[in-house]
Write a protein that holds these residues in place. Structure first.
Motif, PDB file in Angstrom:
ATOM      1  N   LYS A 108      14.125  -2.915 -19.248  1.00  0.00           N
ATOM      2  CA  LYS A 108      12.966  -2.711 -18.365  1.00  0.00           C
ATOM      3  C   LYS A 108      13.367  -2.883 -16.899  1.00  0.00           C
ATOM      4  N   THR A 109      14.152  -3.928 -16.623  1.00  0.00           N
ATOM      5  CA  THR A 109      14.609  -4.180 -15.247  1.00  0.00           C
ATOM      6  C   THR A 109      15.497  -3.044 -14.755  1.00  0.00           C
ATOM      7  N   LEU A 110      16.406  -2.565 -15.618  1.00  0.00           N
ATOM      8  CA  LEU A 110      17.298  -1.462 -15.238  1.00  0.00           C
ATOM      9  C   LEU A 110      16.504  -0.188 -14.960  1.00  0.00           C
ATOM     10  N   LYS A 111      15.511   0.105 -15.797  1.00  0.00           N
ATOM     11  CA  LYS A 111      14.714   1.304 -15.603  1.00  0.00           C
ATOM     12  C   LYS A 111      13.893   1.223 -14.314  1.00  0.00           C
ATOM     13  N   GLU A 112      13.370   0.045 -14.026  1.00  0.00           N
ATOM     14  CA  GLU A 112      12.609  -0.122 -12.786  1.00  0.00           C
ATOM     15  C   GLU A 112      13.516   0.089 -11.568  1.00  0.00           C
ATOM     16  N   ALA A 113      14.745  -0.437 -11.665  1.00  0.00           N
ATOM     17  CA  ALA A 113      15.697  -0.258 -10.560  1.00  0.00           C
ATOM     18  C   ALA A 113      16.074   1.211 -10.401  1.00  0.00           C
ATOM     19  N   MET A 114      16.254   1.911 -11.529  1.00  0.00           N
ATOM     20  CA  MET A 114      16.607   3.322 -11.463  1.00  0.00           C
ATOM     21  C   MET A 114      15.444   4.145 -10.917  1.00  0.00           C
ATOM     22  N   ASP A 115      14.231   3.854 -11.362  1.00  0.00           N
ATOM     23  CA  ASP A 115      13.065   4.593 -10.876  1.00  0.00           C
ATOM     24  C   ASP A 115      12.874   4.389  -9.372  1.00  0.00           C
ATOM     25  N   GLU A 116      13.177   3.181  -8.904  1.00  0.00           N
ATOM     26  CA  GLU A 116      13.018   2.894  -7.480  1.00  0.00           C
ATOM     27  C   GLU A 116      14.022   3.694  -6.650  1.00  0.00           C
ATOM     28  N   LYS A 117      15.224   3.871  -7.183  1.00  0.00           N
ATOM     29  CA  LYS A 117      16.253   4.618  -6.465  1.00  0.00           C
ATOM     30  C   LYS A 117      16.134   6.122  -6.685  1.00  0.00           C
ATOM     31  N   ASN A 118      15.725   6.525  -7.876  1.00  0.00           N
ATOM     32  CA  ASN A 118      15.654   7.947  -8.218  1.00  0.00           C
ATOM     33  C   ASN A 118      14.323   8.530  -7.731  1.00  0.00           C
ATOM     34  N   SER A 119      14.174   8.536  -6.415  1.00  0.00           N
ATOM     35  CA  SER A 119      12.915   8.956  -5.792  1.00  0.00           C
ATOM     36  C   SER A 119      13.201   9.972  -4.689  1.00  0.00           C
ATOM     37  N   PRO A 120      12.292  10.931  -4.502  1.00  0.00           N
ATOM     38  CA  PRO A 120      12.473  11.908  -3.409  1.00  0.00           C
ATOM     39  C   PRO A 120      12.072  11.331  -2.055  1.00  0.00           C
ATOM     40  N   ASN A 121      11.580  10.137  -2.014  1.00  0.00           N
ATOM     41  CA  ASN A 121      11.199   9.528  -0.736  1.00  0.00           C
ATOM     42  C   ASN A 121      12.428   9.355   0.158  1.00  0.00           C
ATOM     43  N   LEU A 122      12.184   9.451   1.477  1.00  0.00           N
ATOM     44  CA  LEU A 122      13.280   9.334   2.432  1.00  0.00           C
ATOM     45  C   LEU A 122      13.613   7.873   2.717  1.00  0.00           C
ATOM     46  N   VAL A 123      14.903   7.635   2.941  1.00  0.00           N
ATOM     47  CA  VAL A 123      15.364   6.299   3.286  1.00  0.00           C
ATOM     48  C   VAL A 123      16.330   6.421   4.455  1.00  0.00           C
ATOM     49  N   VAL A 124      16.291   5.480   5.394  1.00  0.00           N
ATOM     50  CA  VAL A 124      17.158   5.508   6.572  1.00  0.00           C
ATOM     51  C   VAL A 124      18.585   5.154   6.166  1.00  0.00           C
ATOM     52  N   VAL A 125      19.516   5.997   6.595  1.00  0.00           N
ATOM     53  CA  VAL A 125      20.919   5.730   6.271  1.00  0.00           C
ATOM     54  C   VAL A 125      21.727   5.359   7.521  1.00  0.00           C
TER      55      VAL A 125
END
Length: 284
Positions: A108-125
């Motif tokens: 569950k924790t791994l899936k939540e972490a993956m869902d949080e990263k696997n997003s089309p939302n923009l993030v500052v690099v």
């Protein structure tokens, strides 16, 4: 001799033969009286009727009781061993169930972490800003160059309106290792934030490598979960077998104790008496 009985007889015998007419009359009257009395009694239930055991029968029964007690002793020893094994299996089941619970929580924790990263939302690099403090108002030029190790990025620039951008561009490196954002900021500066450059990209692009690693971890964890579930089923089956054996041994012990109680009795049914008589005839 009057034809009526004034007492409750225990044993009747009606096999005497009269010698003369007088005795024949009396014998007939007695027979009729006895038969009338017998017909008034309730039928005797032979199945429930019991007779006293002889000393010989009691001696034989004691030998059988000793045999039963030996069997009970063996059953009790096996019951103790199986009971300990059953308790150990229950603890084993508890341990496997805890592993499954922990594994599911990890998944569950791994899936939540993956869902949080696997997003089309923009993030500052990466960012660049011109934020200076001078004592006097002064014209300045500031070149900048930003490198990000990604290709598909979104570049946003902002200024406070008191400066201009020259040669502002975003180019891919020839070796394909990333993007370079460069240019020059020109303006009259004194104090405060004058301009910023922000480079953003989709989370799923930035964290593509981490997402792949998370997917592999999830697949591995789900495989481990399946193996643990199979292990749990095997353990539950073994536990059920132990439980059934414990219950069966208790049934055996109860049956033997009931037989001991029957053999300890000073009485026996007519059926039991007949069976014992037949057994003794075979032995002789």
């Amino acid at each position: 001799k009057s034809g009526c009985l004034s007492y409750e007889p225990v044993v009747f015998t009606i096999d005497s033969l009269p010698f003369d007419d007088e005795e024949r009359k009396l014998n007939l009257a007695e027979r009729v009286s006895i038969l009338q009395y017998i017909s008034s009694l309730r039928p005797v239930e032979l199945e429930t009727s019991k007779v006293a055991k002889t000393d010989y029968v009691k001696q034989k029964d004691e030998a059988v009781i000793g045999k039963f007690e030996g069997e009970i002793s063996g059953y009790n020893k096996r019951l103790q061993e199986t009971g300990e094994k059953y308790s150990a299996k229950l603890k084993e089941v508890e341990g496997v169930e805890k592993k499954i619970t922990d594994m599911r929580s990890q998944i569950k924790t791994l899936k939540e972490a993956m869902d949080e990263k696997n997003s089309p939302n923009l993030v500052v690099v990466n960012t660049w800003n011109f934020n200076k403090m001078w004592k006097f108002f002064k014209k300045r030029e500031k070149e900048f160059e930003i490198f990000v190790p990604f290709e598909d990025v979104k570049v946003t620039k902002w200024d406070n309106g008191n400066c201009t951008w020259e040669n502002f561009r975003s180019t891919l490196k020839e070796d394909g290792t990333g993007t370079i954002v460069s240019g020059k900021l020109v303006g009259n500066f004194m104090r405060g934030l004058y301009a910023t450059v922000t480079v953003e990209m989709k989370k799923q692009d930035k964290y593509a490598v981490q997402i792949l690693e998370l997917k592999k971890k999830i697949e591995s964890s789900e495989k481990n979960e399946k193996e643990l579930e199979n292990e749990l089923q095997r353990t539950l089956l073994n536990t059920e077998e132990c439980k059934n054996e414990v219950e069966l041994l208790r049934v055996y012990i109860d049956e033997k104790r009931k037989l001991i109680d029957e053999y300890n009795s000073d009485w026996m049914t007519l059926e039991e008496a007949y069976a014992k008589l037949c057994e003794m005839e075979k032995q002789t």
